[in-house]
Structure formats: C-alpha cells, structure tokens
Scaffold this motif. Structure first.
Motif, short mmCIF file in Angstrom:
data_model
loop_
_atom_site.label_atom_id
_atom_site.label_comp_id
_atom_site.label_asym_id
_atom_site.label_seq_id
_atom_site.Cartn_x
_atom_site.Cartn_y
_atom_site.Cartn_z
N GLU A 143 84.78 -68.84 7.12
CA GLU A 143 83.61 -69.26 6.70
C GLU A 143 83.65 -70.54 5.94
N ASN A 144 84.25 -71.46 6.31
CA ASN A 144 84.49 -72.71 5.60
C ASN A 144 85.24 -72.65 4.29
N GLY A 145 86.15 -71.71 4.07
CA GLY A 145 86.75 -71.64 2.93
C GLY A 145 86.19 -70.55 1.94
N GLY A 146 85.08 -70.13 2.39
CA GLY A 146 84.63 -68.94 1.53
C GLY A 146 85.43 -67.63 1.43
N VAL A 147 86.12 -67.31 2.44
CA VAL A 147 87.01 -66.07 2.59
C VAL A 147 88.16 -66.62 3.26
N ILE A 148 89.24 -66.07 2.69
CA ILE A 148 90.79 -66.04 3.21
C ILE A 148 91.35 -64.88 3.34
N TYR A 149 91.82 -64.59 4.61
CA TYR A 149 92.73 -63.62 5.19
C TYR A 149 94.03 -63.67 5.42
N LYS A 150 94.82 -62.69 5.01
CA LYS A 150 96.30 -62.81 5.63
C LYS A 150 97.02 -61.33 5.73
N SER A 205 76.40 -65.27 5.50
CA SER A 205 77.61 -64.63 5.89
C SER A 205 78.21 -63.99 4.76
N GLY A 206 78.67 -62.81 4.84
CA GLY A 206 79.04 -61.99 3.92
C GLY A 206 80.78 -62.17 4.28
N GLN A 207 81.52 -61.07 3.59
CA GLN A 207 83.15 -61.28 3.86
C GLN A 207 83.45 -61.32 5.24
N ASN A 208 82.65 -60.22 6.00
CA ASN A 208 83.00 -60.00 7.35
C ASN A 208 81.76 -59.74 8.49
N THR A 209 80.82 -60.15 7.84
CA THR A 209 79.29 -59.85 8.64
C THR A 209 78.37 -60.79 8.58
N ALA A 210 78.01 -61.45 9.64
CA ALA A 210 76.98 -62.35 9.65
C ALA A 210 75.48 -61.63 9.76
N TYR A 211 74.63 -62.11 8.67
CA TYR A 211 73.21 -61.47 8.64
C TYR A 211 72.47 -62.63 9.39
N LEU A 212 71.49 -62.20 10.44
CA LEU A 212 70.81 -63.22 10.96
C LEU A 212 69.50 -63.05 10.82
N MET A 213 68.65 -64.19 10.28
CA MET A 213 67.23 -64.37 10.48
C MET A 213 66.93 -65.10 11.48
N GLU A 214 66.56 -64.35 12.69
CA GLU A 214 66.49 -65.29 13.96
C GLU A 214 64.94 -65.39 14.49
#
Length: 259
Positions: free
Chosen positions: A67-74, A109-118
């Motif tokens: 998310e362009n730096g919004g969330v980091i996972y390891k 974008s949440g931590q690991n879900t995309a919420y779409l207004m389409e």
C-alpha cells in the motif's frame, strides 16, 4: 558495494504492465541475495495478499512494503502500519469519486482488504486480476477498519486528471502510480523504507531501490543506490543517473561480485 536491502517497485519495474506472474531468474536471485545476508523488499501499492501470492516461492526471504508504505509485513505479520485520519480519507474518496467526470472508480485500502466504489469501468476486473482481497461498498462509512490508502482508477488514463488531483491532495502524498492509477496516503514508499531500516537496523546508504514512476521518488531519493527504469518518464530519467531495463540485470552484477 555494501548492500543489505534491495527494494523494488513491482508494476512497470519488476513486473511489466499487463503481466500477471513474475518470470525468469528473479526468484533464484532473491534466494541467492538472502543467502548472502541481503533482504529483498517488494515495494508496491498492492496489498499484502497480492504480493505474497506473487512472491510465494521466496516469501520467507522477503519483507513486504504494501500500500505504498501504508502497511509492512514480515513473516506473515503486520509489523508497521500508517493509517490516514478517517475524515481525511473519506473526504479524498468523495473528491476522487465526484470530480472524475464519471470516469473514475475509487479504492480505499485497509490493512489487507480493498474496499471498492465501482462504476463498472474495469477496476473490479483489475483487482481480481492482481488477486486482492476486496469488498464492494457504496460509501466509505461502511469500512470497519483503518484506511491506509485512497486511490482512483481512471480507465481512460491519468493524463487528464493528474493536474486536477495531485496538487489538491499534496498533503496526502498524492502521486501518479501508473497509467491508470492516482494514489493518496499519509505514508509513501520512502516512509516505508525508512521504517523497515529502523526496525531491522539497516543504514539507508546500504539500500538499493528500483522504480519507474513518480510514487517511487520518495524511496529513490533516500537510498544509497537508486535505479530508474529505462522506460520511465523523461524527468525521472534525468533526475536519476543510474538506469536499467530490468532490476534483474543489476542484481546479477551484485551476485557476480560475491562469486
């Protein structure tokens, strides 16, 4: 060259636009880097689920800047997150939706879900293509978690809209993120890389990074060894002296230096 971390943008850099899977030698290179004490970091606007699938054969050798730096996972754990103030995220989403002439679709974008207004213009197909977790919503108030990024998908391309949105939302690091995307977030790839280096005790001068677009600038500007792709926009090619057609070519040189 004392490299300890290699960060690479994905779409347009390591993965050409329109491609679904990584090909060639990159997995072997990531393993070889890891064996030499060099960590690999996919640095992308994508969410963790999408990145983990792409790098599944070498996921244990990677740290993921999502998310362009919004969330980091390891190691399958979220080790850092930089959410946007809720009111700001909702204001930006409404602006991107209402001022895109009916041509824009909005992703929060949440931590690991995309919420779409389409609007049926292609964003949903794109999100399915890259393998994101997603949920279709009517209004941002439906989102039950922190929002880390707000993006607009412009199916006719970003050219007619960059000047409309980028200066307006400068406070939220608004940047063109590809041919069809404009992103906003309080984080950026530079903030994400800085967080990773702080957590792992790595000096920024010992980081190599690859990018191809304006949302990569914050990352390229702070590392010791920045590379821009040959196909990047002319101002970016002028800004960074080291160019390459593929990150794999430079990684091969690094690994040959260890042989």
């Amino acid at each position: 060259m004392g490299i300890r971390l290699v960060c690479s943008d994905l779409d347009g850099t390591l993965l050409q636009y329109g491609k679904k899977e990584l090909e060639g030698e990159i997995f072997d290179q990531i393993r070889a880097l890891h064996d030499r004490g060099i960590l690999f970091c996919p640095a992308s606007g994508r969410q963790y689920t999408s990145l983990r699938k792409l790098f599944a054969p070498v996921a244990d050798c990677c740290i993921f800047l999502c998310e362009n730096g919004g969330v980091i996972y390891k190691d399958e754990l979220c080790i850092a997150k930089n959410p946007m103030p809720r009111a700001l995220a909702e204001e930006i989403a409404e602006d991107l939706w209402s001022r895109s002439d009916g041509q824009g679709e909005v992703m929060l974008s949440g931590q690991n879900t995309a919420y779409l207004m389409e609007r049926g213009l292609g964003m949903l197909d794109r999100i399915k293509f890259i393998g994101n977790n997603y949920q279709v919503i009517q209004d941002p108030s439906e989102i039950p978690e922190d929002i880390v990024k707000v993006s607009v998908y412009l199916h006719e391309g970003v050219a007619a809209y960059a000047d409309r949105f980028v200066p307006r939302w400068e406070q939220a690091n608004c940047a063109v993120a590809g041919p069809y995307w404009i992103d906003t977030t309080l984080a950026n790839k530079g903030i994400g890389v800085t967080s990773i280096c702080r957590i792992l005790g790595i000096d920024l001068t010992d980081v190599m990074a690859f990018g191809d677009n304006y949302n990569d600038v914050s990352m390229l500007d702070i590392v010791g060894h920045p590379y821009i792709m040959d196909g990047a926009a002319a101002p970016l090619r002028e800004k960074y002296p080291d160019h390459t057609p593929r990150p794999e070519d430079i990684l091969r040189e690094i690994l040959n230096g260890y042989s």
